[in-house]
Design a protein around this motif. Structure first.
Motif, PDB file in Angstrom:
ATOM      1  N   SER A 134      25.554   8.536  46.301  1.00 12.99           N
ATOM      2  CA  SER A 134      24.888   7.246  46.530  1.00 12.99           C
ATOM      3  C   SER A 134      24.745   6.459  45.236  1.00 12.99           C
ATOM      4  O   SER A 134      24.868   5.232  45.231  1.00 12.99           O
ATOM      5  CB  SER A 134      23.520   7.456  47.175  1.00 12.99           C
ATOM      6  OG  SER A 134      22.627   8.058  46.267  1.00 12.99           O
ATOM      7  N   ASN A 136      26.882   6.594  42.656  1.00 16.54           N
ATOM      8  CA  ASN A 136      28.220   6.073  42.374  1.00 16.54           C
ATOM      9  C   ASN A 136      28.588   4.944  43.336  1.00 16.54           C
ATOM     10  O   ASN A 136      29.251   3.984  42.948  1.00 16.54           O
ATOM     11  CB  ASN A 136      29.259   7.193  42.457  1.00 16.54           C
ATOM     12  CG  ASN A 136      29.142   8.167  41.314  1.00 16.54           C
ATOM     13  OD1 ASN A 136      28.559   7.856  40.277  1.00 16.54           O
ATOM     14  ND2 ASN A 136      29.667   9.356  41.504  1.00 16.54           N
ATOM     15  N   PHE A 137      28.152   5.056  44.582  1.00 15.69           N
ATOM     16  CA  PHE A 137      28.414   4.022  45.571  1.00 15.69           C
ATOM     17  C   PHE A 137      27.725   2.713  45.168  1.00 15.69           C
ATOM     18  O   PHE A 137      28.315   1.644  45.275  1.00 15.69           O
ATOM     19  CB  PHE A 137      27.934   4.491  46.951  1.00 15.69           C
ATOM     20  CG  PHE A 137      28.331   3.585  48.059  1.00 15.69           C
ATOM     21  CD1 PHE A 137      29.642   3.531  48.508  1.00 15.69           C
ATOM     22  CD2 PHE A 137      27.379   2.790  48.678  1.00 15.69           C
ATOM     23  CE1 PHE A 137      30.005   2.705  49.537  1.00 15.69           C
ATOM     24  CE2 PHE A 137      27.733   1.946  49.728  1.00 15.69           C
ATOM     25  CZ  PHE A 137      29.055   1.909  50.147  1.00 15.69           C
ATOM     26  N   LYS A 138      26.488   2.806  44.688  1.00 13.24           N
ATOM     27  CA  LYS A 138      25.765   1.613  44.242  1.00 13.24           C
ATOM     28  C   LYS A 138      26.450   0.998  43.027  1.00 13.24           C
ATOM     29  O   LYS A 138      26.520  -0.232  42.911  1.00 13.24           O
ATOM     30  CB  LYS A 138      24.322   1.966  43.905  1.00 13.24           C
ATOM     31  CG  LYS A 138      23.460   2.212  45.107  1.00 13.24           C
ATOM     32  CD  LYS A 138      22.050   2.573  44.704  1.00 13.24           C
ATOM     33  CE  LYS A 138      21.238   2.972  45.909  1.00 13.24           C
ATOM     34  NZ  LYS A 138      19.882   3.408  45.516  1.00 13.24           N
ATOM     35  N   HIS A 141      29.581  -0.995  44.132  1.00 13.66           N
ATOM     36  CA  HIS A 141      29.316  -2.246  44.838  1.00 13.66           C
ATOM     37  C   HIS A 141      28.576  -3.268  43.981  1.00 13.66           C
ATOM     38  O   HIS A 141      28.598  -4.442  44.307  1.00 13.66           O
ATOM     39  CB  HIS A 141      28.547  -1.978  46.116  1.00 13.66           C
ATOM     40  CG  HIS A 141      29.412  -1.371  47.178  1.00 13.66           C
ATOM     41  ND1 HIS A 141      30.348  -2.096  47.854  1.00 13.66           N
ATOM     42  CD2 HIS A 141      29.500  -0.099  47.641  1.00 13.66           C
ATOM     43  CE1 HIS A 141      30.981  -1.305  48.711  1.00 13.66           C
ATOM     44  NE2 HIS A 141      30.481  -0.091  48.594  1.00 13.66           N
TER      45      HIS A 141
END
Length: 143
Positions: A134, A136-138, A141
């Motif tokens: 999560s 790395n996902f943030k 984006h």
């Protein structure tokens, strides 16, 4: 013994372990709180494999949250918070049966203890990996 008293004793045991490991007061209080909450959850859930999984997952979740709050690594809270959850009695009983040359019983108890430790490790790794994904996902984006 009362579940609440056990959780309170786990809290104080974690405080003492924290200070023995050189933690600051703030870290010791956070980690001891995490320890007491997770031990309480472990005691409330019926003692089967799910108790180890759920309490370890919540332990890692709280460790990650307090790591973000205090800007410290989660491992600091994990090392202190996991003390009450480790199946020490299973390890003790395993070696006691080995010492008494009751190898079959030692194998059964040791195997069960190893399964419980593996469940805890998988649960901790799962929650930690979810937090890293999560994060790395943030970053992806927001860039």
């Amino acid at each position: 013994m009362n579940v609440y008293l056990n959780a309170l004793l786990a809290y104080f045991a974690a405080v003492f372990v924290s200070f023995a490991r050189g933690a600051t007061i703030k870290t010791a209080l956070y980690a001891s709180f995490v320890s007491a909450i997770c031990y309480f959850i472990y005691l409330v859930i019926p003692h089967d494999k799910s108790a180890y999984f759920i309490s370890s997952a919540i332990l890692m979740l709280l460790c990650e949250m307090f790591a973000r709050i205090s800007k410290r690594p989660a491992i600091i809270f994990l090392v202190i918070g996991i003390y009450p959850l480790v199946p020490g009695s299973g390890l003790y009983k395993t070696f006691l049966e080995l010492f008494n040359k009751n190898y079959e019983k030692a194998l059964v108890i040791g195997g069960d203890t190893l399964v419980n430790l593996t469940i805890m490790a998988v649960s901790i790794a799962f929650v930690s990996t979810c937090f890293k994904i999560s994060k790395n996902f943030k970053k992806m984006h927001n860039a």
